[in-house]
Enzyme design. Sequence first.
Site, mmCIF file in Angstrom:
data_model
loop_
_atom_site.group_PDB
_atom_site.id
_atom_site.type_symbol
_atom_site.label_atom_id
_atom_site.label_comp_id
_atom_site.label_asym_id
_atom_site.label_seq_id
_atom_site.Cartn_x
_atom_site.Cartn_y
_atom_site.Cartn_z
ATOM 1 N N TYR A 191 -19.793 -11.065 32.943
ATOM 2 C CA TYR A 191 -18.926 -9.897 33.640
ATOM 3 C C TYR A 191 -19.234 -9.372 33.964
ATOM 4 C CZ TYR A 191 -16.105 -12.674 29.546
ATOM 5 O OH TYR A 191 -15.907 -13.767 28.936
ATOM 6 N N ARG A 194 -3.503 0.850 25.068
ATOM 7 C CA ARG A 194 -3.404 -0.018 24.759
ATOM 8 C C ARG A 194 -4.543 -0.233 23.806
ATOM 9 N NH1 ARG A 194 -1.261 -2.142 29.292
ATOM 10 N NH2 ARG A 194 -0.046 -1.356 28.669
ATOM 11 N N GLN A 253 -16.354 -19.995 20.204
ATOM 12 C CA GLN A 253 -14.966 -19.098 21.144
ATOM 13 C C GLN A 253 -14.410 -19.734 21.663
ATOM 14 O OE1 GLN A 253 -15.510 -15.766 24.416
ATOM 15 N NE2 GLN A 253 -16.300 -14.986 22.445
ATOM 16 N N HIS A 299 -21.883 -20.169 27.104
ATOM 17 C CA HIS A 299 -20.526 -19.708 27.997
ATOM 18 C C HIS A 299 -19.403 -20.718 28.094
ATOM 19 C CE1 HIS A 299 -18.474 -16.433 30.735
ATOM 20 N NE2 HIS A 299 -17.644 -16.848 29.475
ATOM 21 N N SER A 351 -8.660 -4.619 26.938
ATOM 22 C CA SER A 351 -7.596 -3.250 28.282
ATOM 23 C C SER A 351 -8.307 -2.638 28.175
ATOM 24 C CB SER A 351 -6.746 -2.842 27.294
ATOM 25 O OG SER A 351 -5.356 -2.352 27.495
#
Length: 290
Positions: A54, A251, A176, A114, A246
């Site tokens: 990321y 939000r 995950q 991941h 978000s």
Amino acid sequence: MSALSIKSSFKLNSGYEMPLLGFGVYQTPQAEAERCCLEAFAAGYRHVDSAAAYQNEAACGAAIRASGLPRSEIFFTTKVPPGAKGMGYEAASAVVDESLRKSGLDYIDLFLVHAPYGGPAARKGAWRALFEAVDAGKVRSIGVSNYGLHHLEELEGYIREERDAGRGGGVVSVAQYEVHPWCARKDVAAWCKARNVALEAYCPVVRGARWGDATLAALAAKYGKTQAQVLIRWSLQKGYVPLPKSVTPARIRENAGVYDFELTPEEVDELETDEYAPIAWDPTKASLED
């Protein structure tokens, strides 16, 4: 009123507690991630889910330090990237050190593989790097992401081999996946439940792709909640750890406002479908050799 609260947590197999509600920062630019994390902390989140891929670990770490909250109160996750950048023993070991450096943290609460790409040797090497990082005090808990059942079975076999050889082998604390009512992954959920492995749900609100679904819309109207809030609540009541994402302050707060209503067991079941419709990537389908 539900017994769940924003302070609710899951006792991991590692012995550590993980907050049940996480804040995702997938595709959140480095320039915005610190602000977003601080907004999340102000809304009560204490769990941030990042990844080396990321490219915002530094901003997340900066937010943790700037928050004024005790480090022990914040649960930070990152991940070994797929491919040559992360898979394999040497590459994954380097990723752990680089994530610590970038985040500026003394330890990482949770490190995940991941995705299973890379083949058996690469997966085993990455796992070995992670459990050695736990032994070294760099990481507290470890797990995997996007592993199919065949990858999970392979991992359990590898852990047994390591234990038989007297090398520890580590313990799986978290798995995950993309999980929501249109991709319920009942097989993975059953695997996790049988082993007390926390099941984290990314894309818990399906990126808005199911807004207007009749059952979902009816539940939102009944409880005076947004459809996103209903989906996050569904995850929590299934016993999962949703990771809504978000960059919008209102939000971010709204997604945490899910503790003043409760779906009935029948509504939880009604919302879940037999569809298999992931909206993100799906590495669970990769072969053991991929």
